[in-house]
Design a protein around this motif. Structure first.
Motif, short mmCIF file in Angstrom:
data_model
loop_
_atom_site.label_atom_id
_atom_site.label_comp_id
_atom_site.label_asym_id
_atom_site.label_seq_id
_atom_site.Cartn_x
_atom_site.Cartn_y
_atom_site.Cartn_z
N MET A 173 5.50 0.80 -6.37
CA MET A 173 4.98 -0.50 -6.02
C MET A 173 6.11 -1.53 -6.05
O MET A 173 7.11 -1.31 -6.71
N SER A 174 5.89 -2.64 -5.37
CA SER A 174 6.89 -3.70 -5.39
C SER A 174 6.83 -4.44 -6.72
O SER A 174 6.05 -4.11 -7.59
N SER A 175 7.66 -5.45 -6.89
CA SER A 175 7.81 -6.08 -8.19
C SER A 175 6.67 -7.02 -8.57
O SER A 175 6.50 -7.33 -9.73
N ASN A 176 5.88 -7.51 -7.65
CA ASN A 176 4.81 -8.45 -7.96
C ASN A 176 3.53 -7.67 -8.25
O ASN A 176 2.66 -7.52 -7.40
N THR A 177 3.38 -7.20 -9.47
CA THR A 177 2.29 -6.28 -9.80
C THR A 177 0.90 -6.91 -9.69
O THR A 177 -0.05 -6.20 -9.39
N ASP A 210 0.03 -6.57 -6.11
CA ASP A 210 -0.11 -5.14 -5.83
C ASP A 210 -1.46 -4.61 -6.27
O ASP A 210 -2.15 -3.92 -5.51
N HIS A 211 -1.85 -4.92 -7.48
CA HIS A 211 -3.12 -4.42 -8.00
C HIS A 211 -4.30 -5.01 -7.25
O HIS A 211 -5.29 -4.33 -7.01
N THR A 224 3.64 -0.26 -2.40
CA THR A 224 3.51 -1.56 -1.77
C THR A 224 4.90 -2.14 -1.51
O THR A 224 5.85 -1.85 -2.24
#
Length: 109
Positions: free
Chosen positions: A1-5, A8-9, A77
């Motif tokens: 996933m990318s860094s902005n969790t 993302d979630h 993501t």
């Protein structure tokens, strides 16, 4: 996933909601979640817009939702812009012989 969790979630949860009953068959939910300009390419090659998706899902209310038979794996993501995320994943059958399909969707907040 990318860094902005957090985003993302949220995106993964919304994508899963599109596979689950009852949200999959809830026109009010779909009208909010699906962008007016969205398009989907079906496995047959047919192109669906928001109106066709709403129409198709409203007539399939008695059928099982895909989540009853499918599993999302290899989720990834990519943040395309501050409020835009590309979701990439495999959708595979639980217990069926079908090969997994590769899926992607773009989500904008």
């Amino acid at each position: 996933m990318s860094s902005n969790t957090a985003i993302d979630h949220e995106v993964v949860a919304l994508e899963l909601a599109l596979l689950r009953a009852p949200t999959r068959h809830d026109p009010d939910f779909l009208k909010i979640v699906l962008d007016d300009d969205m398009i989907e390419f079906g496995k047959s090659g047919y192109v669906y817009d928001k109106e066709r998706i709403l129409e198709a899902l409203s007539t399939s209310n008695g059928e099982p939702a895909p989540d009853d038979l499918l599993e999302m794996t290899s989720v990834r993501t990519v943040q395309l812009a501050p409020e835009v995320v590309l979701l990439i994943y495999k959708l595979r059958s639980r217990g069926g012989p079908a090969a997994p399909s590769l899926r992607s969707s773009v989500w904008r907040r």
